[in-house]
Scaffold this active site. Structure first.
Site, mmCIF file in Angstrom:
data_model
loop_
_atom_site.group_PDB
_atom_site.id
_atom_site.type_symbol
_atom_site.label_atom_id
_atom_site.label_comp_id
_atom_site.label_asym_id
_atom_site.label_seq_id
_atom_site.Cartn_x
_atom_site.Cartn_y
_atom_site.Cartn_z
ATOM 1 N N ASN A 9 0.868 -1.190 0.000
ATOM 2 C CA ASN A 9 0.000 0.000 0.000
ATOM 3 C C ASN A 9 0.902 1.236 0.000
ATOM 4 O O ASN A 9 1.501 1.564 1.017
ATOM 5 C CB ASN A 9 -0.884 -0.041 1.261
ATOM 6 C CG ASN A 9 -1.672 1.242 1.457
ATOM 7 O OD1 ASN A 9 -1.799 2.058 0.535
ATOM 8 N ND2 ASN A 9 -2.205 1.426 2.659
ATOM 9 N N LYS A 11 0.066 4.268 -0.312
ATOM 10 C CA LYS A 11 -0.611 5.462 0.252
ATOM 11 C C LYS A 11 -0.395 6.660 -0.673
ATOM 12 O O LYS A 11 -0.257 6.485 -1.881
ATOM 13 C CB LYS A 11 -0.124 5.730 1.676
ATOM 14 C CG LYS A 11 -0.112 4.485 2.552
ATOM 15 C CD LYS A 11 0.040 4.789 3.996
ATOM 16 C CE LYS A 11 0.219 3.491 4.753
ATOM 17 N NZ LYS A 11 0.109 3.657 6.183
ATOM 18 N N HIS A 99 -9.325 0.906 5.201
ATOM 19 C CA HIS A 99 -8.034 1.141 5.856
ATOM 20 C C HIS A 99 -8.263 2.103 7.017
ATOM 21 O O HIS A 99 -9.093 3.013 6.932
ATOM 22 C CB HIS A 99 -7.043 1.731 4.842
ATOM 23 C CG HIS A 99 -5.643 1.762 5.366
ATOM 24 N ND1 HIS A 99 -5.228 2.717 6.258
ATOM 25 C CD2 HIS A 99 -4.589 0.939 5.154
ATOM 26 C CE1 HIS A 99 -3.954 2.481 6.561
ATOM 27 N NE2 HIS A 99 -3.544 1.404 5.917
ATOM 28 N N GLU A 101 -6.767 4.582 8.018
ATOM 29 C CA GLU A 101 -6.629 6.011 7.695
ATOM 30 C C GLU A 101 -7.908 6.534 7.046
ATOM 31 O O GLU A 101 -8.291 7.682 7.258
ATOM 32 C CB GLU A 101 -5.403 6.220 6.787
ATOM 33 C CG GLU A 101 -4.107 6.011 7.569
ATOM 34 C CD GLU A 101 -2.936 5.499 6.745
ATOM 35 O OE1 GLU A 101 -2.981 5.563 5.508
ATOM 36 O OE2 GLU A 101 -1.972 5.006 7.371
ATOM 37 N N GLU A 171 -5.079 -5.204 10.664
ATOM 38 C CA GLU A 171 -4.062 -4.170 10.846
ATOM 39 C C GLU A 171 -4.298 -3.432 12.165
ATOM 40 O O GLU A 171 -5.108 -2.482 12.208
ATOM 41 C CB GLU A 171 -4.127 -3.161 9.696
ATOM 42 C CG GLU A 171 -3.929 -3.771 8.331
ATOM 43 C CD GLU A 171 -3.419 -2.719 7.352
ATOM 44 O OE1 GLU A 171 -2.290 -2.865 6.883
ATOM 45 O OE2 GLU A 171 -4.140 -1.749 7.092
ATOM 46 N N GLY A 177 2.542 2.214 10.644
ATOM 47 C CA GLY A 177 3.446 3.344 10.453
ATOM 48 C C GLY A 177 4.157 3.777 11.724
ATOM 49 O O GLY A 177 4.772 4.845 11.772
ATOM 50 N N SER A 217 3.668 -2.223 10.261
ATOM 51 C CA SER A 217 5.124 -2.206 10.408
ATOM 52 C C SER A 217 5.780 -3.549 10.089
ATOM 53 O O SER A 217 6.742 -3.934 10.747
ATOM 54 C CB SER A 217 5.526 -1.714 11.809
ATOM 55 O OG SER A 217 5.065 -0.396 12.011
HETATM 56 C C1 PEP Z 1 -0.621 0.052 6.073
HETATM 57 O O1 PEP Z 1 -0.768 1.250 5.925
HETATM 58 O O2 PEP Z 1 -1.470 -0.720 5.609
HETATM 59 C C2 PEP Z 1 0.559 -0.413 6.792
HETATM 60 C C3 PEP Z 1 0.577 -1.643 7.219
HETATM 61 O O3 PEP Z 1 1.573 0.488 6.973
HETATM 62 P P1 PEP Z 1 3.030 0.197 7.611
HETATM 63 O O4 PEP Z 1 3.542 -1.072 7.010
HETATM 64 O O5 PEP Z 1 3.853 1.385 7.217
HETATM 65 O O6 PEP Z 1 2.832 0.091 9.075
#
Ligand code: PEP
Length: 253
Positions: A9, A11, A99, A101, A171, A177, A217
């Protein structure tokens, strides 16, 4: 047997040249390495999707391209939105839905997310339905209830056929992040819960087929431990998907 699925992803990251370079690097790496056991998908900014799709098709690459969001309505006066059928028409295969966000910054409710999921499915896109608890939910030991609620009012109401086509991404919001990741045991516990919810709603055969990705992460150095868990079928990768070397190291993990 579920095939491993690693998805990136991006973003709202990369500019045009960086996006093109990253797609080219991934296609090049795929040609050099054996990714035969793994499905790979990328979710670039939608403005770049068409070009990524053409590049990937010309290179006869197996990487799938998806987009990061779709509208909750089919068409009409919704300035700035992209419908699931438009997304499918340009050759995209998948769409991220829910997601954290989008839930947080765009106030997307479970009702909206279900509408998006159904439109994605009728446009023959694979929905990657994201769920996960906030830090405060985890601290107050409410993480299982929160994720159960997110799924019960959305994907668990789909038809069996639609559930079979859907990918779930667990997630935990506190791990996205932040550099902090769920431990392999925490991830496994939640993935097993999600699989049990699917089994309760649709039967064990369906639950055994649906892929559940971990996101939060995931990096080359923790991917192996997370991906070795029996109910972790792959990863949804944010930050580490922006570097071809890191993303491909996760694919190899
Ligand atoms: C995500 O935004 O779906 C995600 C898992 O981000 P990150 O790997 O940067 O934590």
């Amino acid at each position: 047997m579920r095939r491993r699925l690693i998805a990136g992803n991006w973003k709202m990251n990369t500019h045009w040249n960086e996006a093109l370079t990253l797609v080219a690097e991934l296609v090049h790496t795929e040609a050099q390495e054996n990714w035969a056991d793994t499905d790979v998908a990328i979710f670039p900014p939608s403005l770049y999707s068409r070009h990524a799709i053409e590049f990937i098709q010309n290179a006869k690459s197996g990487i799938a391209v998806g987009v990061q969001n779709c509208a909750s309505t089919e068409n009409g006066a919704y300035t700035g939105e992209l419908s699931a059928s438009m997304i499918r028409e340009i050759g995209a295969k998948a769409v991220l839905i829910g997601h954290s966000e989008r839930r947080e910054y765009f106030q997307e409710t479970n009702e909206t997310l279900l509408a998006k999921t159904k439109l994605a499915l009728s446009a023959q896109l694979t929905p990657y339905f994201c769920c996960g608890e906030l830090l405060q939910d985890r601290k107050s030991d409410q993480h299982k209830e929160v994720v159960t609620r997110q799924l019960s009012s959305t994907v668990l109401t789909l038809s069996k056929e639609d559930m079979l086509t859907t990918v779930i991404a667990y997630e935990p919001v506190w791990a996205i992040g932040t550099g902090e990741t769920a431990s392999p045991e925490q991830a496994q516990e939640m993935h097993a819960l999600i699989r049990q919810l699917i089994a309760d709603a649709f039967g064990r055969e369906v639950a055994d087929v649906v892929r559940i990705l971990y996101g939060g992460s995931m990096k080359p150095d923790n991917a192996d431990a997370l991906l070795s868990q029996p109910d972790v079928d792959g990863g949804l990768i944010g930050g580490a998907s922006l570097k071809a070397a890191d993303f491909s190291a996760i694919i190899r993990a």
